[in-house]
Design an enzyme around this catalytic site. Structure first.
Site, PDB file in Angstrom:
ATOM      1  CD  GLU A 158      -1.488  -0.326   3.601  1.00  0.00           C
ATOM      2  OE1 GLU A 158      -2.291   0.600   3.715  1.00  0.00           O
ATOM      3  OE2 GLU A 158      -1.502  -1.333   4.347  1.00  0.00           O
ATOM      4  CB  CYS A 214      -2.482  -4.508   6.442  1.00  0.00           C
ATOM      5  SG  CYS A 214      -2.137  -2.856   7.014  1.00  0.00           S
ATOM      6  CG  HIS A 217      -2.628  -6.538  10.633  1.00  0.00           C
ATOM      7  ND1 HIS A 217      -1.463  -6.337   9.930  1.00  0.00           N
ATOM      8  CD2 HIS A 217      -3.148  -5.297  10.842  1.00  0.00           C
ATOM      9  CE1 HIS A 217      -1.293  -5.047   9.720  1.00  0.00           C
ATOM     10  NE2 HIS A 217      -2.303  -4.386  10.267  1.00  0.00           N
TER      11      HIS A 217
HETATM   12  N1  CAA Z   1       1.824   3.487  30.677  1.00  0.00           N
HETATM   13  C1  CAA Z   1       1.203   2.383  30.196  1.00  0.00           C
HETATM   14  N2  CAA Z   1       0.129   2.470  29.330  1.00  0.00           N
HETATM   15  C2  CAA Z   1      -0.281   3.705  28.946  1.00  0.00           C
HETATM   16  C3  CAA Z   1       0.330   4.868  29.454  1.00  0.00           C
HETATM   17  C4  CAA Z   1       1.431   4.734  30.344  1.00  0.00           C
HETATM   18  N3  CAA Z   1       2.056   5.798  30.837  1.00  0.00           N
HETATM   19  N4  CAA Z   1      -0.305   5.929  28.901  1.00  0.00           N
HETATM   20  C5  CAA Z   1      -1.280   5.440  28.105  1.00  0.00           C
HETATM   21  N5  CAA Z   1      -1.270   4.098  28.135  1.00  0.00           N
HETATM   22  C6  CAA Z   1      -2.132   3.145  27.389  1.00  0.00           C
HETATM   23  C7  CAA Z   1      -3.563   3.603  27.291  1.00  0.00           C
HETATM   24  O1  CAA Z   1      -4.304   3.295  28.447  1.00  0.00           O
HETATM   25  C8  CAA Z   1      -4.001   2.814  26.069  1.00  0.00           C
HETATM   26  O2  CAA Z   1      -4.252   1.479  26.451  1.00  0.00           O
HETATM   27  P1  CAA Z   1      -5.601   0.729  25.971  1.00  0.00           P
HETATM   28  O3  CAA Z   1      -5.510   0.660  24.473  1.00  0.00           O
HETATM   29  O4  CAA Z   1      -5.509  -0.607  26.615  1.00  0.00           O
HETATM   30  O5  CAA Z   1      -6.744   1.562  26.400  1.00  0.00           O
HETATM   31  C9  CAA Z   1      -2.745   2.775  25.204  1.00  0.00           C
HETATM   32  O6  CAA Z   1      -1.664   3.145  26.045  1.00  0.00           O
HETATM   33  C10 CAA Z   1      -2.769   3.756  24.032  1.00  0.00           C
HETATM   34  O7  CAA Z   1      -3.115   4.993  24.534  1.00  0.00           O
HETATM   35  P2  CAA Z   1      -4.175   5.911  23.781  1.00  0.00           P
HETATM   36  O8  CAA Z   1      -5.374   5.106  23.386  1.00  0.00           O
HETATM   37  O9  CAA Z   1      -4.398   7.151  24.565  1.00  0.00           O
HETATM   38  O10 CAA Z   1      -3.298   6.232  22.473  1.00  0.00           O
HETATM   39  P3  CAA Z   1      -3.563   7.231  21.301  1.00  0.00           P
HETATM   40  O11 CAA Z   1      -4.932   7.799  21.339  1.00  0.00           O
HETATM   41  O12 CAA Z   1      -2.453   8.204  21.284  1.00  0.00           O
HETATM   42  O13 CAA Z   1      -3.458   6.319  19.979  1.00  0.00           O
HETATM   43  C11 CAA Z   1      -3.507   4.484  18.481  1.00  0.00           C
HETATM   44  C12 CAA Z   1      -3.212   4.942  19.929  1.00  0.00           C
HETATM   45  C13 CAA Z   1      -5.018   4.660  18.214  1.00  0.00           C
HETATM   46  C14 CAA Z   1      -3.115   3.050  18.337  1.00  0.00           C
HETATM   47  C15 CAA Z   1      -2.690   5.388  17.495  1.00  0.00           C
HETATM   48  O14 CAA Z   1      -1.316   5.152  17.700  1.00  0.00           O
HETATM   49  C16 CAA Z   1      -3.026   5.151  16.040  1.00  0.00           C
HETATM   50  O15 CAA Z   1      -3.962   5.743  15.519  1.00  0.00           O
HETATM   51  N6  CAA Z   1      -2.245   4.282  15.330  1.00  0.00           N
HETATM   52  C17 CAA Z   1      -2.437   4.026  13.901  1.00  0.00           C
HETATM   53  C18 CAA Z   1      -3.718   3.261  13.592  1.00  0.00           C
HETATM   54  C19 CAA Z   1      -3.663   1.799  13.990  1.00  0.00           C
HETATM   55  O16 CAA Z   1      -2.601   1.237  14.146  1.00  0.00           O
HETATM   56  N7  CAA Z   1      -4.852   1.189  14.096  1.00  0.00           N
HETATM   57  C20 CAA Z   1      -4.936  -0.223  14.413  1.00  0.00           C
HETATM   58  C21 CAA Z   1      -6.115  -0.896  13.751  1.00  0.00           C
HETATM   59  S1  CAA Z   1      -6.098  -0.555  11.980  1.00  0.00           S
HETATM   60  C22 CAA Z   1      -4.986  -1.715  11.340  1.00  0.00           C
HETATM   61  O17 CAA Z   1      -4.607  -2.646  11.994  1.00  0.00           O
HETATM   62  C23 CAA Z   1      -4.456  -1.493   9.953  1.00  0.00           C
HETATM   63  C24 CAA Z   1      -3.097  -0.890  10.048  1.00  0.00           C
HETATM   64  O18 CAA Z   1      -2.082  -1.589   9.998  1.00  0.00           O
HETATM   65  C25 CAA Z   1      -2.981   0.556  10.222  1.00  0.00           C
END
Ligand code: CAA
Length: 404
Positions: free
Chosen positions: A78, A110, A232
């Site tokens: 992609e 993916c 994945h």
């Molecule tokens: N210590 C330990 N854990 C902590 C922490 C700390 N100090 N601070 C936060 N966390 C935890 C949170 O509690 C959260 O855990 P949960 O998921 O269990 O609730 C985790 O860390 C992540 O924190 P946030 O949810 O606040 O993170 P975020 O809003 O900044 O974004 C994300 C996380 C959504 C994965 C972001 O990185 C993102 O958008 N990534 C790209 C999209 C993606 O990968 N999507 C996955 C599905 S799509 C797919 O699989 C296709 C692909 O390849 C893209």
């Protein structure tokens, strides 16, 4: 019998430690290391792209294979480099494949690599004396400073599918799910993916339960039929979420967290230090499972879940072959990961901001690659690839001193 005869993976020779990124972004490192489950992200240098990464992986996947038996090369990505010409054609040339080998590109986020796999299985069933080379290669790139940034990465896998599998034999059953959603996409005018992060996780899990349902109906297998599972891996914590979800929807609410980890833990080791590699990611996970697991997995059934945003997903499975360890390349993969160079935050930014000219002018790229192939530049709107000359098998990886 159809399955994986050889399997090789590649990630570029540079990475950023996510503790460094956390400091720069003013974020507790625990969020990246534990919450997201990533330690390092692989970074693509200016003279590499999906073609060079894929060609490097394929060079090793093909090392004991008679090239005249390769019927088709399917390239899943992609992060395509051209709207018309398939990345597969460049790889075909770089590897010296016969002109009778068909070569084309496949896309569905993916999951493109798994779509290729399903076609390859059908093709080899039809022509059991032929082989299919699947290359999956991607650069996961999100907005600078965005919440997706710590889930970036880069890598490629290459696998040869044949009727003489040495690594894994695939079961004939699979379950799939398709739905039109906007959880993650990259418009043609953008270099970075757009993502609705939390929503993408929800859709991933929905696609998992739906494809599992069809797989279960078709095969009659239950959760306990799987000795191991590979998901994945956009980031490794996703596997914990996915596995918990799968256990629940398959009627196994009481599985303890350490029992879950025992079934998928070894599949995470490589992705934790390479980051997301989109189409390659599930198969990097499979490679990690087979190469880092302490136990002999011969005869074990592995359940696999492939998710491609947008979205299409497939649940499928296979059984590990006797003698698989000697068909894997664990030592070389470990060495590749160990010899990567850590970048400073400024160097990461330099790589991130590097662009080939978008006005059609010619350019030569600086020499950075640790792989066998490099993108030397662009001339007359054509990408120029070259083979890197270095000593095999010691493969001492030399990196140009960085100017930043
Ligand atoms: N210590 C330990 N854990 C902590 C922490 C700390 N100090 N601070 C936060 N966390 C935890 C949170 O509690 C959260 O855990 P949960 O998921 O269990 O609730 C985790 O860390 C992540 O924190 P946030 O949810 O606040 O993170 P975020 O809003 O900044 O974004 C994300 C996380 C959504 C994965 C972001 O990185 C993102 O958008 N990534 C790209 C999209 C993606 O990968 N999507 C996955 C599905 S799509 C797919 O699989 C296709 C692909 O390849 C893209």
């Amino acid at each position: 019998m159809v399955g994986i005869e050889s399997l090789a993976f590649y990630t570029p020779g540079y990475y950023l430690d996510l503790t460094t990124l956390a400091e720069e972004r003013g974020v507790d490192p625990g969020k990246y290391l534990i919450g997201i489950g990533q330690e390092k992200m692989g970074l693509l240098p200016p003279d590499e792209d999906v073609v060079t990464m894929g060609a490097h992986a394929a060079h090793y996947a093909l090392k004991d294979v008679d090239l005249s038996t390769i019927d088709t090369l399917m390239f899943a990505t992609e992060s395509g480099v051209d709207q018309s010409k398939a990345a597969a054609i460049y790889v075909h040339q770089l590897l010296g494949l016969p002109s009778t080998t068909k070569a084309f590109e496949i896309k569905q986020a993916c999951c493109g690599s798994t779509a290729a796999l399903q076609m390859a299985l059908a093709l080899v069933h039809q022509k059991p004396n032929k082989r299919v080379l699947i290359v999956a290669s991607d650069v996961a790139r999100y907005g600078f400073g965005s919440s997706g940034e710590p889930t970036q990465g880069a890598g490629a896998i290459a696998m040869v599918i044949s009727s003489t599998p040495k690594i894994l034999e695939f079961d004939p059953e699979s379950g799939s799910y398709t739905e039109d959603v906007m959880d993650f996409w990259r418009p043609n005018y953008m270099d970075e993916a757009l993502v609705d992060g939390k929503y993408s996780i929800k859709v991933y899990l929905r696609a998992l339960s739906e494809s599992w349902k069809q797989y279960h109906e078709e095969s009659g297998r239950t959760y306990n039929d799987f000795a191991r599972l590979c998901f994945h891996l956009p980031f490794t914590r996703m596997a914990d979420k996915a596995h918990t979800h799968l256990a629940r929807v398959s009627g196994n609410r009481e599985v303890a967290p350490n029992a879950l980890a025992a079934r998928h833990g070894a599949s995470l080791a490589y992705n934790r230090v390479t980051g997301n590699s989109y189409t390659a990611s599930l198969y990097v996970g499979l490679t990690s499972l087979l190469e880092t697991s302490d136990e002999d997995l011969t005869g074990s059934r592995v359940g696999m879940f492939s998710y491609g945003s947008g979205c299409m997903a497939t649940f499928f499975s296979g059984v590990v072959m006797e003698g698989y360890r000697s068909a894997m390349d664990a030592r070389r993969h470990h060495e590749m990961l160990q010899t990567r160079r850590e970048l400073t935050y400024r160097q990461y930014e330099h790589f991130y901001r590097f662009r080939l000219p978008i006005d059609g002018s010619d350019c030569n790229t600086p020499r950075y690659t640790a792989g066998w192939f490099r993108l030397a530049g662009v001339k007359d709107h054509k990408r120029i690839y070259e083979k890197v000359v270095k000593d095999e098998p010691s493969g001492t990886l030399t990196h140009t001193e960085m100017v930043v």
